[in-house]
Design a protein around this motif. Structure first.
Motif, short mmCIF file in Angstrom:
data_model
loop_
_atom_site.label_atom_id
_atom_site.label_comp_id
_atom_site.label_asym_id
_atom_site.label_seq_id
_atom_site.Cartn_x
_atom_site.Cartn_y
_atom_site.Cartn_z
N PRO A 1 17.83 -10.24 9.14
CA PRO A 1 17.08 -10.37 10.53
C PRO A 1 15.88 -11.57 9.97
O PRO A 1 15.71 -11.79 9.02
N ILE A 2 15.44 -12.05 11.22
CA ILE A 2 14.43 -13.30 11.11
C ILE A 2 13.23 -12.83 10.33
O ILE A 2 12.59 -13.48 9.70
N TRP A 3 12.66 -11.60 10.40
CA TRP A 3 11.28 -10.82 9.85
C TRP A 3 11.72 -11.00 8.27
O TRP A 3 10.62 -10.91 7.61
N VAL A 4 12.81 -10.82 7.89
CA VAL A 4 13.05 -10.80 6.14
C VAL A 4 12.59 -12.31 5.72
O VAL A 4 11.94 -12.24 4.73
N GLU A 5 13.10 -13.22 6.64
CA GLU A 5 12.59 -14.68 6.07
C GLU A 5 11.19 -14.83 5.87
O GLU A 5 10.88 -15.66 5.19
N GLU A 6 10.62 -14.19 6.99
CA GLU A 6 9.24 -14.43 7.09
C GLU A 6 8.33 -13.74 5.83
O GLU A 6 7.66 -14.24 5.33
N VAL A 7 8.82 -12.59 5.64
CA VAL A 7 8.60 -11.83 4.49
C VAL A 7 8.75 -12.54 3.37
O VAL A 7 7.91 -12.44 2.39
N ALA A 8 9.67 -12.94 3.13
CA ALA A 8 10.09 -13.94 1.91
C ALA A 8 9.05 -15.08 1.79
O ALA A 8 8.63 -15.38 0.80
N ARG A 9 8.67 -15.86 2.98
CA ARG A 9 7.73 -16.84 2.65
C ARG A 9 6.51 -16.06 2.41
O ARG A 9 5.94 -16.94 1.62
#
Length: 241
Positions: free
Chosen positions: A50-58
């Motif tokens: 999900p998109i929130w995983v990418e935000e967490v990765a950042r």
């Protein structure tokens, strides 16, 4: 000390072997397979999950950025200096600063291009091998973790601090691969060299502490000059009459 020597030697050996493989191009298939496995098959611009995983990765990858690591290093050095441990503060600054310089020199020397299979989810400005985020996270967090563990007498706390440093280092490296800005072997090389550098610096710190050049907060078990624990913490031992 033996564990630190082993980790340093193993890290240097693996990094040297890995660098040779990278320069010969033998890791391309391995790197490509992992990068593509982390992307949606229909759209390589879309990381899996999900998109929130990418935000967490950042957010996680920022823990290995130059700004954050410099801030953490200055904060720790300031604390040590204000606590009267100026030699320890200088040692931390030289250790982490030396790691940063080594990372920059190696990037220029290898000059490996960044991954071109997938779009980059964050901006990048330097060469790819070794990963600066992975290496400097290992250098900074493992050095500081070893420093805290050195002055902490309880083993549970030592294990927690070192474990936290290792987990943080691993998460930063994984985030670089997930965001598509590093080949997996870049991160592996950064981890190996960063861990080796941190262990070498820790061994130097132990040697300097033994010479009295760096402040020692908690005497090592087995030292000939180990004082009575009550005296060390400011309590007079009771004498029998």
């Amino acid at each position: 000390m033996l564990v630190a020597i082993f980790v340093a030697a193993l890290g240097l050996f693996v990094f040297t072997h890995l660098a040779d493989e990278v320069m010969e191009g033998d890791t391309r298939a391995f790197d490509s397979a992992i990068l593509l496995a982390l992307r949606a098959p229909a759209d390589h611009a879309d990381p899996i999950g999900p998109i929130w995983v990418e935000e967490v990765a950042r957010d996680v990858t920022a823990l290995g950025s130059t700004a954050i690591l410099a801030y953490v290093t200055l904060a720790v050095c300031g604390f040590l200096a204000l606590s009267g441990r100026r030699s320890a503060a200088l040692l931390v600054a030289v250790s982490i600063g030396g790691g940063a310089l080594l990372s920059s020199v190696l990037k220029l020397g290898f000059d490996r291009p960044r991954p071109d299979l997938v779009p980059h989810a964050v901006e990048v400005y330097s060469a790819s091998f070794p990963s600066g985020h992975a290496m400097l996270s290992a250098v900074t967090y493992l050095t500081l973790g070893a420093l805290i563990a050195r002055v902490e007498p309880r083993w549970r706390t030592k294990i927690f601090v070192i474990g936290l440093a290792v987990v943080t280092t691993l998460l930063v490296g994984v985030s670089r691969i997930y965001l598509g800005v590093h080949w997996p072997t870049d991160v592996l090389g950064g981890w190996c060299l960063g861990a080796a550098w941190a262990m070498v610096c820790w061994l130097v710190a132990l040697w300097l502490q033994g010479r009295g050049s760096v402040e020692r907060d908690v005497p090592m078990v087995g030292d000939a000059a180990t004082p009575n624990p009550r005296v060390a913490f400011g309590t007079r031992p009771q004498t029998r009459r």
